[in-house]
Design an enzyme around this catalytic site. Sequence first.
Site, PDB file in Angstrom:
ATOM      1  N   SER A 125       0.751  -1.314   0.028  1.00  0.00           N
ATOM      2  CA  SER A 125       0.035  -0.069  -0.057  1.00  0.00           C
ATOM      3  C   SER A 125       0.859   1.151  -0.097  1.00  0.00           C
ATOM      4  O   SER A 125       2.228   1.218   0.571  1.00  0.00           O
ATOM      5  CB  SER A 125      -0.824   0.205   1.321  1.00  0.00           C
ATOM      6  OG  SER A 125      -1.360   1.284   1.603  1.00  0.00           O
ATOM      7  N   TYR A 150      -2.563  -0.120  10.224  1.00  0.00           N
ATOM      8  CA  TYR A 150      -2.451  -0.855   8.847  1.00  0.00           C
ATOM      9  C   TYR A 150      -1.237  -0.535   7.908  1.00  0.00           C
ATOM     10  O   TYR A 150      -0.817  -1.305   7.238  1.00  0.00           O
ATOM     11  CB  TYR A 150      -3.788   0.101   7.879  1.00  0.00           C
ATOM     12  CG  TYR A 150      -3.945  -0.398   6.522  1.00  0.00           C
ATOM     13  CD1 TYR A 150      -4.238  -1.781   6.249  1.00  0.00           C
ATOM     14  CD2 TYR A 150      -3.703   0.410   5.618  1.00  0.00           C
ATOM     15  CE1 TYR A 150      -4.392  -1.995   4.651  1.00  0.00           C
ATOM     16  CE2 TYR A 150      -3.378   0.097   4.122  1.00  0.00           C
ATOM     17  CZ  TYR A 150      -4.089  -1.326   3.627  1.00  0.00           C
ATOM     18  OH  TYR A 150      -3.909  -1.555   2.472  1.00  0.00           O
TER      19      TYR A 150
END
Length: 318
Positions: A125, A150
């Site tokens: 990501s 995350y």
Amino acid sequence: MKKILVTGAAGFIGSNLINQLLGAGLQVIGIDNFDDFYPKAIKETNLNTAFKYTSFSFFKSSILDIDSTGMPDDIDCVIHLAAKAGIQPSINDPSGYIDTNIQGTQAILNFMQNKRIKKLVFASSSSVYGNTDKVPFLESAKTDEPISPYAATKKAGELLCKTMHHLTGIDIICLRLFTVYGPGQRPDLAIHKFFKLINSNKPIQLYGDGSTSRDYTYVSDIVNGINLAANYLMANDNVFEIVNLGNEYPVSLNELIKIIKEVAEVPVNINMIDKKPGDVDITYADITKAKQLLGYAPSVTIEQGIRNFYNWFRLNNQ
């Protein structure tokens, strides 16, 4: 016929990828546990097209339990998309994100080692870049200051991949994905939420002053990039690469809302709210490496992508 395993098969990106792979004549295995982050019915609908192909098989299971699924041995490449997603939910449930995103990735790597599968595309990501002001983001940039659980789990996944490549020789490309959107987008993401609020005659909740920017990347461009990465892996050996997949064109929240207003052709009311913790100020991909290594070439503009999404939204939210 090449056989590809896709984890997170029923998700937004996974289901779009699977449809492309099946359409290209590949044999595809999907695995998904239908995590309750958003309604199971949406994920089941995502797989409707895939189940029309006899070359598609599906395992309903957590990736943590992949060894007990009876998965076949003759898999040519794994595309690992399964993960708990979202910045804010990870702040509320860091342990859950560690279990799925870190332990789950290690389970996939162990499974590959046991099955002697040598090719892996790992979905990382853009969040690993943290709140840097050095733009555009280069793959060589410092990424050891994540600002959400995350992001930390995605960075950890990259490190696990690097370690297993060193120890076992598994060929791996880690793709840093930048704000994927398009028809079928998860309902918790900004564009989907904005149109849902407009459709209900409710104001948009705007976090911060609207100056934060995201490198919105249309789902078909992302899927093409993932496919190119898998093809590169299957044609080359001794590979470990980290590659950005973005659109190379950041769009501010204010710009995004302006485009949405033009597409929806209705007045839009806005409520200004304090910026959320864990959110970065900007994401901006340098995609030079993706272009040179993979032949990646995103082609969908934000204006066209938003219009495509809105057309889908109107058909599916009557």
